[in-house]
Every structure is written in C-alpha cells, then in structure tokens.
Design an enzyme around this catalytic site. Sequence first.
Site, short mmCIF file in Angstrom:
data_model
loop_
_atom_site.label_atom_id
_atom_site.label_comp_id
_atom_site.label_asym_id
_atom_site.label_seq_id
_atom_site.Cartn_x
_atom_site.Cartn_y
_atom_site.Cartn_z
N ASN A 214 -30.67 -11.08 44.86
CA ASN A 214 -29.44 -10.70 44.16
C ASN A 214 -29.77 -9.61 43.16
O ASN A 214 -30.92 -9.21 43.01
CB ASN A 214 -28.80 -11.93 43.50
CG ASN A 214 -29.74 -12.56 42.49
OD1 ASN A 214 -30.16 -11.93 41.54
ND2 ASN A 214 -30.10 -13.82 42.73
N ASP A 310 -30.73 -27.33 42.17
CA ASP A 310 -30.12 -26.74 40.98
C ASP A 310 -31.02 -27.08 39.78
O ASP A 310 -31.10 -28.24 39.35
CB ASP A 310 -28.71 -27.31 40.80
CG ASP A 310 -27.95 -26.57 39.71
OD1 ASP A 310 -28.56 -26.28 38.65
OD2 ASP A 310 -26.76 -26.28 39.92
N1 CTP Z 1 -28.88 -22.39 38.16
C1 CTP Z 1 -30.04 -23.07 38.41
N2 CTP Z 1 -30.40 -23.40 39.68
C2 CTP Z 1 -29.62 -23.08 40.72
C3 CTP Z 1 -28.41 -22.37 40.48
C4 CTP Z 1 -28.07 -22.05 39.21
O1 CTP Z 1 -30.76 -23.36 37.47
N3 CTP Z 1 -29.98 -23.39 41.94
C5 CTP Z 1 -28.49 -22.09 36.79
C6 CTP Z 1 -28.53 -20.62 36.43
O2 CTP Z 1 -29.80 -20.25 35.92
C7 CTP Z 1 -27.45 -20.54 35.37
C8 CTP Z 1 -26.43 -21.50 35.89
O3 CTP Z 1 -27.14 -22.45 36.65
O4 CTP Z 1 -27.91 -21.02 34.13
C9 CTP Z 1 -25.44 -20.75 36.71
O5 CTP Z 1 -24.77 -21.57 37.51
P1 CTP Z 1 -24.21 -21.03 38.90
O6 CTP Z 1 -25.14 -21.31 39.97
O7 CTP Z 1 -23.75 -19.63 38.74
O8 CTP Z 1 -23.00 -21.92 39.04
P2 CTP Z 1 -22.47 -22.61 40.31
O9 CTP Z 1 -22.53 -24.03 40.08
O10 CTP Z 1 -23.15 -22.08 41.52
O11 CTP Z 1 -20.99 -22.14 40.33
P3 CTP Z 1 -20.33 -20.88 41.00
O12 CTP Z 1 -21.21 -20.45 42.13
O13 CTP Z 1 -19.04 -21.39 41.37
O14 CTP Z 1 -20.27 -19.86 39.93
#
Ligand code: CTP
Length: 404
Positions: A214, A310
């Site tokens: 990304n 996550d």
């Molecule tokens: N994050 C994380 N591990 C992941 C995905 C996200 O630690 N696998 C953390 C990012 O570092 C950031 C936050 O979660 O602090 C961002 O969340 P995001 O992934 O953008 O939210 P989503 O739950 O995926 O929601 P959406 O895609 O609907 O924005």
Amino acid sequence: MADILKNKKILLIIGGGIAAYKCLDLIRRLKDRGVEIKAILTRGGEQFVTPLSISSLTENKVYQELFSLTDEAEMGHIRLSRENDLILVAPATADLMAKMATGIADNLATTTLLATNKPVMVAPTMNSEMWGNPATQNNLNVLKNRDVAIIPPADGNLACGEVGTGRLAEVDDIISHIEAFFLSITNNPLNGKKIIVTAGPTHETIDPVRYIANRSSGKQGYAIAESLRMKGADVILVSGPTNLKTPNGVDRRNVISAQEMMEETKRTLPADAVICVAAVADWRVKEPKTQKIKKQNSAIPRLEFTENPDILKTVSTDKKRRPSLVIGFAAETENVTEYAKDKLARKGCDWIIANDISGDVMGGDENKVYLITNTGIESWPSMSKSRVADNIAQKIEAYFKEHQ
Ligand code: CTP
C-alpha cells in the site's frame, strides 16, 4: 526535546585519533543546542586539530598542560573535573582507555578523569584489531563496570585502510547518546517507558517476485517513534519496508508481512504502550507461490485471499499483557470521526488518531488528524507529520504523568 541540552556543561577530552576532526562539528552542534563546552586537548589530539580551532568553536580557553601555571591559575584540574555535568572523551584511543582503566594520571586528561566525580562517557576509535584485542576489551569491561558510558564505535572503512569495527560513532549518534544520558537523569514521565510503534506498509507475497503493498511511507510512525525517544522513552519500532532512516536511539525491527509484524510485536511485549501506526494489509494471498507465476503457461491468475491477524485488536484484547495505553490509527476518506469512533470500540483500544486521507496524506508531509478517546474528540488543525508526532508524544507524556 531540543531543550534537553540547554545550559548543560560538558567537558570534552579530545584524544589523539584521526577522527578528532569530527569534534569540530560535534562542538558546533552542541553549541547550537545551548551547551557550554570546555575542552582538554591531549598531545595526541593536538596532532589532528589545533587549539585555535577548538577554542574558536567552544568560545572558551582550551586546556592542555597539567603543570601549566596559567591553566592551573585560571582553573585547576580538580575544578575542571568537577564543574561540568558530563565528561565526554571523544575520540577515546586505546591508550587513553587503558590509562583510564588502570588509573594512570600522567597528563591533564588522565588526571582530570581520575579526579572527577561526574559521569563519564567515552567514544572509542581505533583499528579493528586493536579494538578486538582482549586487552582493549578487558579495559572496556572495567570501564563499563565503573559505570562509564560507552558510545560504541561503528563499522566501516578505517583511516588505516582496513575495514572493520573502530570508526568513531557519527556526530548524530554521539549527540543522541548525550541527550539520552541527560534525559535519563531528568524527571520525565516517559523516562524508561517501553513503547512499541508499528509503522510503514506491509508487503504480502504473491510469488517470489511479486507482492501486494500500500502507499504508506512510514513517515508518521517514524516521526512518532522519534518524538517519543526524544522524551526519554525506550522505543521499539516494528517497521514494514520503508526508505526512512532509523531515528537516533530507536530500536528498529524490520519486518515484511503482516504476520511477521504480528509476531515481532508479540515477541516485544510486554510494553507500557503500543501505538499501531502501520498500514497493515488486511488480507494476504492464501497460498503464495514458491515459483514465479509464468505468463506463458498459465491463465490470468486468480488470487485467493485470507485475513491477516489484526495487531491492534490482538494487543488491545490481550488479557495478560495488555499495555496500559493502546493507540490505533484510522485512515479514512469519509465520515472520518464516525468511522473512527466505531473503530475505537471494535478494536478495544484507548485512543484512535483518525486521519483524513482524502487529500495528499499517504506519502506526503502534512496530516490532518482527530484524537478520539472514550471521553471526546479533539480536532487538530492540519500540520506537519512531525508536529502531529510531537503533539501525540505530549499527550502520551501527560497520560503517564497522570498514571505514574
Ligand atoms: N491494524 C493492525 N493490524 C491489522 C490491520 C490494522 O494493527 N491487520 C491497525 C492499524 O495499524 C491502525 C488500525 O488498525 O492502527 C487501522 O485499522 P484498519 O485496518 O484501517 O481498520 P479496519 O478494521 O480494517 O476498518 P476499515 O478497513 O473499514 O477501515
């Protein structure tokens, strides 16, 4: 952060190494930060830099001789050894370190070092064989056991033409050690707090030559790591692939994929705080190929995805090792605060820094953020990523002041 060195007094002892020339830059940079510097120039040091250049830069007299009537009349060596907050020996030669370790006092520098009751920091430089010699290593251990702080020499080309460990640390590195030292003796709530920052993108493998990534540059995460470090925290930066320089004094752990980032973060727990700034890929390819996918003998490939762990949620919901403060980021292009409030609840973290990425934020230098906590929303004006980082670090500092 910039003020930590203001009005500090440092006695610089310049030993006889070719790297003595770096002292000129070091002095200038320390003076810029408001340090008052006195210098002792050894006989060896004088072969590489002149008393006049040192004196011009320090704007002070340069001390050279133990039995000099004028030096002693103006400031005796005992006073010189006591009237500073820190004594820095840079460059420290093998000879100077050996004399320090055995307590030899045969010139102004060694006598001052023996007479001092102040903290001493040593930045060695020498040929790599001399550095590796058990005699030097033994002296080094003696000094460490006496709480002399060591600024380790770097690897690289040495003045003698050989390659190895023994280069004087870079000026930036020396300054960062000095700052860390003064931070460690000031009463800062972030002193010694262990803080993990995840930053950058992750790369998810498709085959040995292709990956999914990304647009994250890592700039915001690196800036936060730097601001926290400057406030005295022990920062571990778990970083996806970036082209950024590691902030001084920050412990950087390189990872590539989301799974690796998860593993490294877990390995690094427990911590006082975790800040998830990384733009972690939500999905990875379910079965990455071990050989390159060939265009000729395959149809247009279909990639099947599976969800990545996550990290933010895992850390926030860890029953045994949840840090007292967990902060997440939310990059949104619309309904910024609504989505961010929802994310705060879903991920179980304490704060969300929501950024509006509808403009040129990914990879850019500016950021417009909202700080969302359970008690409310703060909207910050658009500002540089380093200002955002400083503000976040200040908030974290205030948090730990309240929750000492
Ligand atoms: N994050 C994380 N591990 C992941 C995905 C996200 O630690 N696998 C953390 C990012 O570092 C950031 C936050 O979660 O602090 C961002 O969340 P995001 O992934 O953008 O939210 P989503 O739950 O995926 O929601 P959406 O895609 O609907 O924005």
